[in-house]
Design a protein around this motif. Sequence first.
Motif, PDB file in Angstrom:
ATOM      1  N   PRO A   2      19.586  17.515  29.856  1.00  0.00           N
ATOM      2  CA  PRO A   2      19.678  18.299  31.097  1.00  0.00           C
ATOM      3  C   PRO A   2      18.325  18.916  31.486  1.00  0.00           C
ATOM      4  O   PRO A   2      17.503  19.197  30.626  1.00  0.00           O
ATOM      5  CB  PRO A   2      20.696  19.383  30.758  1.00  0.00           C
ATOM      6  N   SER A   3      18.143  19.124  32.770  1.00  0.00           N
ATOM      7  CA  SER A   3      16.875  19.613  33.293  1.00  0.00           C
ATOM      8  C   SER A   3      16.743  21.124  33.160  1.00  0.00           C
ATOM      9  O   SER A   3      17.732  21.841  32.954  1.00  0.00           O
ATOM     10  CB  SER A   3      16.743  19.226  34.769  1.00  0.00           C
ATOM     11  N   PHE A   4      15.519  21.584  33.306  1.00  0.00           N
ATOM     12  CA  PHE A   4      15.219  23.011  33.293  1.00  0.00           C
ATOM     13  C   PHE A   4      14.638  23.419  34.649  1.00  0.00           C
ATOM     14  O   PHE A   4      13.990  22.613  35.334  1.00  0.00           O
ATOM     15  CB  PHE A   4      14.214  23.337  32.191  1.00  0.00           C
ATOM     16  N   ILE A  34       0.767  20.390  47.443  1.00  0.00           N
ATOM     17  CA  ILE A  34       2.067  20.415  46.788  1.00  0.00           C
ATOM     18  C   ILE A  34       2.030  19.496  45.579  1.00  0.00           C
ATOM     19  O   ILE A  34       1.265  18.533  45.528  1.00  0.00           O
ATOM     20  CB  ILE A  34       3.191  19.963  47.765  1.00  0.00           C
ATOM     21  N   SER A  35       2.849  19.812  44.580  1.00  0.00           N
ATOM     22  CA  SER A  35       3.030  18.937  43.418  1.00  0.00           C
ATOM     23  C   SER A  35       4.366  18.226  43.525  1.00  0.00           C
ATOM     24  O   SER A  35       5.323  18.762  44.078  1.00  0.00           O
ATOM     25  CB  SER A  35       2.991  19.755  42.127  1.00  0.00           C
ATOM     26  N   ASP A  36       4.428  17.009  42.966  1.00  0.00           N
ATOM     27  CA  ASP A  36       5.687  16.262  43.017  1.00  0.00           C
ATOM     28  C   ASP A  36       6.704  16.797  42.014  1.00  0.00           C
ATOM     29  O   ASP A  36       7.904  16.589  42.154  1.00  0.00           O
ATOM     30  CB  ASP A  36       5.453  14.764  42.806  1.00  0.00           C
ATOM     31  N   HIS A  37       6.219  17.494  40.992  1.00  0.00           N
ATOM     32  CA  HIS A  37       7.112  18.123  40.010  1.00  0.00           C
ATOM     33  C   HIS A  37       6.303  19.154  39.237  1.00  0.00           C
ATOM     34  O   HIS A  37       5.075  19.201  39.327  1.00  0.00           O
ATOM     35  CB  HIS A  37       7.702  17.088  39.043  1.00  0.00           C
ATOM     36  N   ALA A  38       6.985  19.982  38.493  1.00  0.00           N
ATOM     37  CA  ALA A  38       6.323  20.955  37.631  1.00  0.00           C
ATOM     38  C   ALA A  38       6.384  20.464  36.187  1.00  0.00           C
ATOM     39  O   ALA A  38       6.880  19.377  35.904  1.00  0.00           O
ATOM     40  CB  ALA A  38       6.976  22.325  37.782  1.00  0.00           C
ATOM     41  N   GLU A  39       5.890  21.283  35.279  1.00  0.00           N
ATOM     42  CA  GLU A  39       5.819  20.911  33.873  1.00  0.00           C
ATOM     43  C   GLU A  39       6.371  22.024  32.989  1.00  0.00           C
ATOM     44  O   GLU A  39       6.326  23.204  33.344  1.00  0.00           O
ATOM     45  CB  GLU A  39       4.360  20.668  33.459  1.00  0.00           C
ATOM     46  N   ILE A  40       6.858  21.625  31.837  1.00  0.00           N
ATOM     47  CA  ILE A  40       7.133  22.550  30.741  1.00  0.00           C
ATOM     48  C   ILE A  40       5.971  22.428  29.769  1.00  0.00           C
ATOM     49  O   ILE A  40       5.634  21.316  29.345  1.00  0.00           O
ATOM     50  CB  ILE A  40       8.460  22.208  30.036  1.00  0.00           C
ATOM     51  N   PHE A  90      17.061  24.092  52.722  1.00  0.00           N
ATOM     52  CA  PHE A  90      17.263  25.188  51.764  1.00  0.00           C
ATOM     53  C   PHE A  90      18.314  24.792  50.729  1.00  0.00           C
ATOM     54  O   PHE A  90      18.886  25.638  50.051  1.00  0.00           O
ATOM     55  CB  PHE A  90      17.705  26.456  52.500  1.00  0.00           C
ATOM     56  N   SER A  91      18.550  23.495  50.604  1.00  0.00           N
ATOM     57  CA  SER A  91      19.552  23.002  49.663  1.00  0.00           C
ATOM     58  C   SER A  91      19.152  23.339  48.228  1.00  0.00           C
ATOM     59  O   SER A  91      17.973  23.290  47.859  1.00  0.00           O
ATOM     60  CB  SER A  91      19.693  21.484  49.815  1.00  0.00           C
ATOM     61  N   SER A  92      20.134  23.664  47.405  1.00  0.00           N
ATOM     62  CA  SER A  92      19.889  23.934  45.985  1.00  0.00           C
ATOM     63  C   SER A  92      20.098  22.684  45.135  1.00  0.00           C
ATOM     64  O   SER A  92      20.002  22.740  43.910  1.00  0.00           O
ATOM     65  CB  SER A  92      20.805  25.063  45.497  1.00  0.00           C
ATOM     66  N   ASP A  93      20.386  21.546  45.785  1.00  0.00           N
ATOM     67  CA  ASP A  93      20.564  20.296  45.043  1.00  0.00           C
ATOM     68  C   ASP A  93      19.215  19.715  44.638  1.00  0.00           C
ATOM     69  O   ASP A  93      18.281  19.665  45.444  1.00  0.00           O
ATOM     70  CB  ASP A  93      21.310  19.264  45.887  1.00  0.00           C
ATOM     71  N   VAL A  94      19.140  19.270  43.388  1.00  0.00           N
ATOM     72  CA  VAL A  94      17.929  18.628  42.893  1.00  0.00           C
ATOM     73  C   VAL A  94      18.315  17.364  42.125  1.00  0.00           C
ATOM     74  O   VAL A  94      19.456  17.232  41.664  1.00  0.00           O
ATOM     75  CB  VAL A  94      17.114  19.558  41.964  1.00  0.00           C
ATOM     76  N   ILE A  95      17.377  16.451  41.993  1.00  0.00           N
ATOM     77  CA  ILE A  95      17.606  15.208  41.259  1.00  0.00           C
ATOM     78  C   ILE A  95      17.010  15.334  39.867  1.00  0.00           C
ATOM     79  O   ILE A  95      15.862  15.771  39.713  1.00  0.00           O
ATOM     80  CB  ILE A  95      16.979  14.009  41.990  1.00  0.00           C
ATOM     81  N   ALA A  96      17.767  14.953  38.865  1.00  0.00           N
ATOM     82  CA  ALA A  96      17.299  14.997  37.482  1.00  0.00           C
ATOM     83  C   ALA A  96      17.068  13.575  36.977  1.00  0.00           C
ATOM     84  O   ALA A  96      18.021  12.798  36.856  1.00  0.00           O
ATOM     85  CB  ALA A  96      18.318  15.704  36.592  1.00  0.00           C
ATOM     86  N   VAL A  97      15.834  13.218  36.733  1.00  0.00           N
ATOM     87  CA  VAL A  97      15.396  11.954  36.133  1.00  0.00           C
ATOM     88  C   VAL A  97      15.617  10.755  37.062  1.00  0.00           C
ATOM     89  O   VAL A  97      14.705   9.988  37.329  1.00  0.00           O
ATOM     90  CB  VAL A  97      16.070  11.705  34.769  1.00  0.00           C
ATOM     91  N   GLN A 111      18.848  26.405  33.611  1.00  0.00           N
ATOM     92  CA  GLN A 111      18.225  27.461  32.818  1.00  0.00           C
ATOM     93  C   GLN A 111      16.718  27.207  32.711  1.00  0.00           C
ATOM     94  O   GLN A 111      16.251  26.074  32.850  1.00  0.00           O
ATOM     95  CB  GLN A 111      18.817  27.477  31.396  1.00  0.00           C
ATOM     96  N   TYR A 112      15.959  28.283  32.471  1.00  0.00           N
ATOM     97  CA  TYR A 112      14.538  28.113  32.186  1.00  0.00           C
ATOM     98  C   TYR A 112      14.364  27.730  30.718  1.00  0.00           C
ATOM     99  O   TYR A 112      15.168  28.114  29.861  1.00  0.00           O
ATOM    100  CB  TYR A 112      13.768  29.396  32.481  1.00  0.00           C
ATOM    101  N   PHE A 113      13.335  26.942  30.445  1.00  0.00           N
ATOM    102  CA  PHE A 113      13.067  26.531  29.054  1.00  0.00           C
ATOM    103  C   PHE A 113      12.646  27.755  28.240  1.00  0.00           C
ATOM    104  O   PHE A 113      11.870  28.578  28.690  1.00  0.00           O
ATOM    105  CB  PHE A 113      11.960  25.477  29.037  1.00  0.00           C
ATOM    106  N   LYS A 114      13.176  27.856  27.036  1.00  0.00           N
ATOM    107  CA  LYS A 114      12.827  28.984  26.161  1.00  0.00           C
ATOM    108  C   LYS A 114      12.200  28.474  24.882  1.00  0.00           C
ATOM    109  O   LYS A 114      12.579  27.444  24.366  1.00  0.00           O
ATOM    110  CB  LYS A 114      14.087  29.800  25.837  1.00  0.00           C
TER     111      LYS A 114
END
Length: 228
Positions: free
Chosen positions: A150-152, A132-138, A206-213, A225-228
Amino acid sequence: SSILSDFKMKGYKTYWLSNQGRAGEHDLTVASMADEANVSFFGNMNWDEAKTDNIIVNKIINLSMRPKKEMFLLHLMGSHADYENRYEIKNALYKNPESIIQEYDNSIHYTDLIIKEIFKQFKGKKLLLFYISDHAEIVNEKEYGHGFFPSFKDEYDVPFVVYSSIKNKRLDFLLKENKKCHLNMENFNDIVEYVSGINQKKNFSFSSDVIAVEPKNVLNYNNLQYFK
């Protein structure tokens, strides 16, 4: 106590093998778990000195006095920036990378090779492996990294891979549950303990809550949103 102590209480010899730092703002909390392991190892003390993740493979090869019941927690450097420092040129997909995307792809390819080599060290043994990874990347030519606000969505879609060398009904149950909805990795420790059999509790999130920063910023993944 952490998951390491939980496995120790079940008779496992535990190992913390890390290629990340032991001290620093983003390292101290995680690294404190290493003190609970029977064997702990840090490949470097800070990001600037970080070696490639092959150092973890070599450490496993050189371990002695290996009992039958072992639990390894391997903390790789993976694709943490700067990507160009996370692979060996001799194994690279792009020998002369011309973009940040190619450098990132080289780091991912190198991680694949490292996991393959780790896997080889347990050939012929009863094995349950989680990745598993602790986070993904853009990653694109305009922006790269993580920790945007804001997060993506891109920052939270992490790989979660499980392999078992034997038939595992609990792993089948986990897969069945995952088909209902995305799993939230906030309960990763509970998943590992349930699938491995040291805990009977089916504590999946299955929570949709996430922590940003930072912890005070709780967002709903479905609203991002996904990064564009």
